[in-house]
Design a protein around this motif. Structure first.
Motif, PDB file in Angstrom:
ATOM      1  N   HIS A  32      -6.160  27.571   8.836  1.00 14.90           N
ATOM      2  CA  HIS A  32      -5.112  27.253   9.814  1.00 14.90           C
ATOM      3  C   HIS A  32      -3.739  27.725   9.344  1.00 14.90           C
ATOM      4  CE1 HIS A  32      -2.956  24.933  12.860  1.00 14.90           C
ATOM      5  NE2 HIS A  32      -2.198  24.459  11.886  1.00 14.90           N
ATOM      6  N   HIS A  33      -3.366  27.356   8.135  1.00 14.17           N
ATOM      7  CA  HIS A  33      -2.013  27.642   7.647  1.00 14.17           C
ATOM      8  C   HIS A  33      -1.805  29.106   7.242  1.00 14.17           C
ATOM      9  CE1 HIS A  33      -0.606  23.581   8.019  1.00 14.17           C
ATOM     10  NE2 HIS A  33      -1.511  23.105   7.176  1.00 14.17           N
ATOM     11  N   SER A  34      -2.874  29.800   6.834  1.00 14.67           N
ATOM     12  CA  SER A  34      -2.707  31.198   6.401  1.00 14.67           C
ATOM     13  C   SER A  34      -2.663  32.161   7.576  1.00 14.67           C
ATOM     14  CB  SER A  34      -3.826  31.614   5.449  1.00 14.67           C
ATOM     15  OG  SER A  34      -5.055  31.783   6.134  1.00 14.67           O
ATOM     16  N   GLN A  35      -3.118  31.725   8.740  1.00 11.96           N
ATOM     17  CA  GLN A  35      -3.111  32.554   9.945  1.00 11.96           C
ATOM     18  C   GLN A  35      -3.717  33.941   9.701  1.00 11.96           C
ATOM     19  OE1 GLN A  35       1.087  32.285  10.984  1.00 11.96           O
ATOM     20  NE2 GLN A  35       0.668  30.524  12.294  1.00 11.96           N
ATOM     21  N   GLY A  36      -4.833  33.956   8.994  1.00 14.83           N
ATOM     22  CA  GLY A  36      -5.549  35.202   8.762  1.00 14.83           C
ATOM     23  C   GLY A  36      -5.151  35.967   7.512  1.00 14.83           C
ATOM     24  N   ALA A  37      -4.183  35.459   6.756  1.00 15.53           N
ATOM     25  CA  ALA A  37      -3.713  36.172   5.561  1.00 15.53           C
ATOM     26  C   ALA A  37      -4.625  35.970   4.351  1.00 15.53           C
ATOM     27  CB  ALA A  37      -2.294  35.728   5.204  1.00 15.53           C
ATOM     28  N   VAL A  38      -5.550  35.011   4.440  1.00 12.66           N
ATOM     29  CA  VAL A  38      -6.462  34.703   3.340  1.00 12.66           C
ATOM     30  C   VAL A  38      -7.878  34.612   3.896  1.00 12.66           C
ATOM     31  CG1 VAL A  38      -7.034  33.012   1.541  1.00 12.66           C
ATOM     32  CG2 VAL A  38      -4.634  33.385   2.159  1.00 12.66           C
ATOM     33  N   GLU A  39      -8.824  35.209   3.178  1.00 13.93           N
ATOM     34  CA  GLU A  39     -10.244  35.048   3.513  1.00 13.93           C
ATOM     35  C   GLU A  39     -10.678  33.703   2.945  1.00 13.93           C
ATOM     36  OE1 GLU A  39     -12.282  37.146   5.199  1.00 13.93           O
ATOM     37  OE2 GLU A  39     -10.688  38.613   5.488  1.00 13.93           O
ATOM     38  N   VAL A  40     -11.315  32.877   3.771  1.00 15.80           N
ATOM     39  CA  VAL A  40     -11.645  31.513   3.365  1.00 15.80           C
ATOM     40  C   VAL A  40     -13.123  31.232   3.574  1.00 15.80           C
ATOM     41  CG1 VAL A  40     -11.108  29.075   3.723  1.00 15.80           C
ATOM     42  CG2 VAL A  40      -9.328  30.796   4.102  1.00 15.80           C
ATOM     43  N   CYS A  41     -13.726  30.543   2.598  1.00 12.15           N
ATOM     44  CA  CYS A  41     -15.122  30.134   2.692  1.00 12.15           C
ATOM     45  C   CYS A  41     -15.256  28.789   1.992  1.00 12.15           C
ATOM     46  CB  CYS A  41     -16.008  31.176   2.013  1.00 12.15           C
ATOM     47  SG  CYS A  41     -17.772  30.909   2.261  1.00 12.15           S
ATOM     48  N   SER A  42     -16.247  28.015   2.397  1.00  9.07           N
ATOM     49  CA  SER A  42     -16.558  26.777   1.677  1.00  9.07           C
ATOM     50  C   SER A  42     -18.069  26.667   1.558  1.00  9.07           C
ATOM     51  CB  SER A  42     -15.972  25.560   2.399  1.00  9.07           C
ATOM     52  OG  SER A  42     -16.668  25.285   3.587  1.00  9.07           O
ATOM     53  N   ALA A  43     -18.502  25.933   0.535  1.00 10.00           N
ATOM     54  CA  ALA A  43     -19.936  25.778   0.293  1.00 10.00           C
ATOM     55  C   ALA A  43     -20.174  24.548  -0.568  1.00 10.00           C
ATOM     56  CB  ALA A  43     -20.495  27.027  -0.393  1.00 10.00           C
ATOM     57  N   GLY A  44     -21.440  24.140  -0.638  1.00  9.77           N
ATOM     58  CA  GLY A  44     -21.803  22.986  -1.441  1.00  9.77           C
ATOM     59  C   GLY A  44     -22.990  23.267  -2.331  1.00  9.77           C
ATOM     60  N   SER A  45     -22.998  22.622  -3.504  1.00  8.54           N
ATOM     61  CA  SER A  45     -24.111  22.808  -4.431  1.00  8.54           C
ATOM     62  C   SER A  45     -25.364  22.091  -3.937  1.00  8.54           C
ATOM     63  CB  SER A  45     -23.720  22.319  -5.829  1.00  8.54           C
ATOM     64  OG  SER A  45     -23.204  21.003  -5.770  1.00  8.54           O
ATOM     65  N   ALA A  46     -25.196  21.058  -3.098  1.00  9.37           N
ATOM     66  CA  ALA A  46     -26.321  20.357  -2.459  1.00  9.37           C
ATOM     67  C   ALA A  46     -25.861  19.994  -1.049  1.00  9.37           C
ATOM     68  CB  ALA A  46     -26.701  19.110  -3.252  1.00  9.37           C
ATOM     69  N   PRO A  47     -25.807  20.993  -0.135  1.00  9.04           N
ATOM     70  CA  PRO A  47     -25.200  20.764   1.178  1.00  9.04           C
ATOM     71  C   PRO A  47     -25.876  19.654   1.988  1.00  9.04           C
ATOM     72  CG  PRO A  47     -26.195  22.965   1.054  1.00  9.04           C
ATOM     73  CD  PRO A  47     -26.340  22.336  -0.286  1.00  9.04           C
ATOM     74  N   ALA A  48     -25.029  18.888   2.670  1.00 17.53           N
ATOM     75  CA  ALA A  48     -25.499  17.818   3.558  1.00 17.53           C
ATOM     76  C   ALA A  48     -26.025  18.432   4.849  1.00 17.53           C
ATOM     77  CB  ALA A  48     -24.345  16.869   3.852  1.00 17.53           C
ATOM     78  N   ASP A  49     -26.540  17.579   5.713  1.00 16.93           N
ATOM     79  CA  ASP A  49     -27.035  18.035   7.011  1.00 16.93           C
ATOM     80  C   ASP A  49     -25.909  18.267   8.009  1.00 16.93           C
ATOM     81  OD1 ASP A  49     -29.700  17.920   6.170  1.00 16.93           O
ATOM     82  OD2 ASP A  49     -29.880  15.808   6.744  1.00 16.93           O
ATOM     83  N   ALA A  50     -24.784  17.559   7.825  1.00 18.06           N
ATOM     84  CA  ALA A  50     -23.680  17.654   8.783  1.00 18.06           C
ATOM     85  C   ALA A  50     -22.366  17.301   8.090  1.00 18.06           C
ATOM     86  CB  ALA A  50     -23.916  16.705   9.947  1.00 18.06           C
ATOM     87  N   VAL A  51     -21.272  17.698   8.700  1.00 14.71           N
ATOM     88  CA  VAL A  51     -19.951  17.322   8.204  1.00 14.71           C
ATOM     89  C   VAL A  51     -19.755  15.829   8.467  1.00 14.71           C
ATOM     90  CG1 VAL A  51     -17.461  17.706   8.464  1.00 14.71           C
ATOM     91  CG2 VAL A  51     -19.035  19.647   8.565  1.00 14.71           C
ATOM     92  N   ASN A  52     -19.172  15.147   7.509  1.00 14.90           N
ATOM     93  CA  ASN A  52     -18.896  13.716   7.583  1.00 14.90           C
ATOM     94  C   ASN A  52     -18.116  13.403   8.870  1.00 14.90           C
ATOM     95  OD1 ASN A  52     -17.563  11.192   7.272  1.00 14.90           O
ATOM     96  ND2 ASN A  52     -17.411  11.445   5.059  1.00 14.90           N
ATOM     97  N   PRO A  53     -18.623  12.511   9.736  1.00 15.12           N
ATOM     98  CA  PRO A  53     -17.935  12.196  10.986  1.00 15.12           C
ATOM     99  C   PRO A  53     -16.510  11.668  10.791  1.00 15.12           C
ATOM    100  CG  PRO A  53     -20.150  11.273  10.984  1.00 15.12           C
ATOM    101  CD  PRO A  53     -19.908  11.811   9.609  1.00 15.12           C
ATOM    102  N   ALA A  54     -16.259  10.913   9.725  1.00 15.18           N
ATOM    103  CA  ALA A  54     -14.902  10.422   9.454  1.00 15.18           C
ATOM    104  C   ALA A  54     -13.968  11.578   9.116  1.00 15.18           C
ATOM    105  CB  ALA A  54     -14.917   9.391   8.331  1.00 15.18           C
TER     106      ALA A  54
END
Length: 135
Positions: free
Chosen positions: A29-51
């Protein structure tokens, strides 16, 4: 493959369902395309936390369509900066990469009231990181 003119950042936490999702969304959001962004998990959950989804919606960022992704060697190798958030020894380390460890409380199992301060701390750190990456 990332655009060589843009810095690339990978956010890693255990489940890729909270902290790393918020960090990636804020940097995108804040980089407005100026940075390539990725996220990952070592033991990914089934879904993003609703909270987490709710807390981010409060600041105008929609995570409802995001899904946790698995951490791979290729993702780490393709990133200029790797920011870990509590994955400990489960995160692979490669020589020559820049690593930061953001010791942030895990929002797993917590309500939105507990997630808000974590969200705000992540946004503050993202703003500092963005200034550092893009001047």
């Amino acid at each position: 493959m990332t655009d060589s003119l843009k810095p690339s950042v990978l956010f890693v936490c255990v489940h890729n369902a909270g902290r790393s999702q918020m960090a990636a969304a804020f940097l995108t959001h804040h980089s407005q395309g100026a940075v390539e962004v990725c996220s990952a998990g070592s033991a990914p959950a089934d879904a993003v936390n609703p909270a987490v989804v709710q807390a981010m919606a409060e600041v105008g960022i929609d995570l409802s369509a995001e899904t946790p992704k698995a951490l791979t060697t290729e993702r780490v190798q393709a990133s200029d900066v790797v920011i870990t958030m509590g994955c400990g020894d489960a995160c692979p380390i490669f020589p020559g990469k820049r690593y930061l460890d953001w010791n942030l409380e895990d929002p797993a199992g917590q309500g939105v009231e507990a997630v808000r301060p974590i969200r705000d701390e992540i946004q503050s750190r993202i703003r500092e990181l963005l200034t550092e990456l893009t001047g």
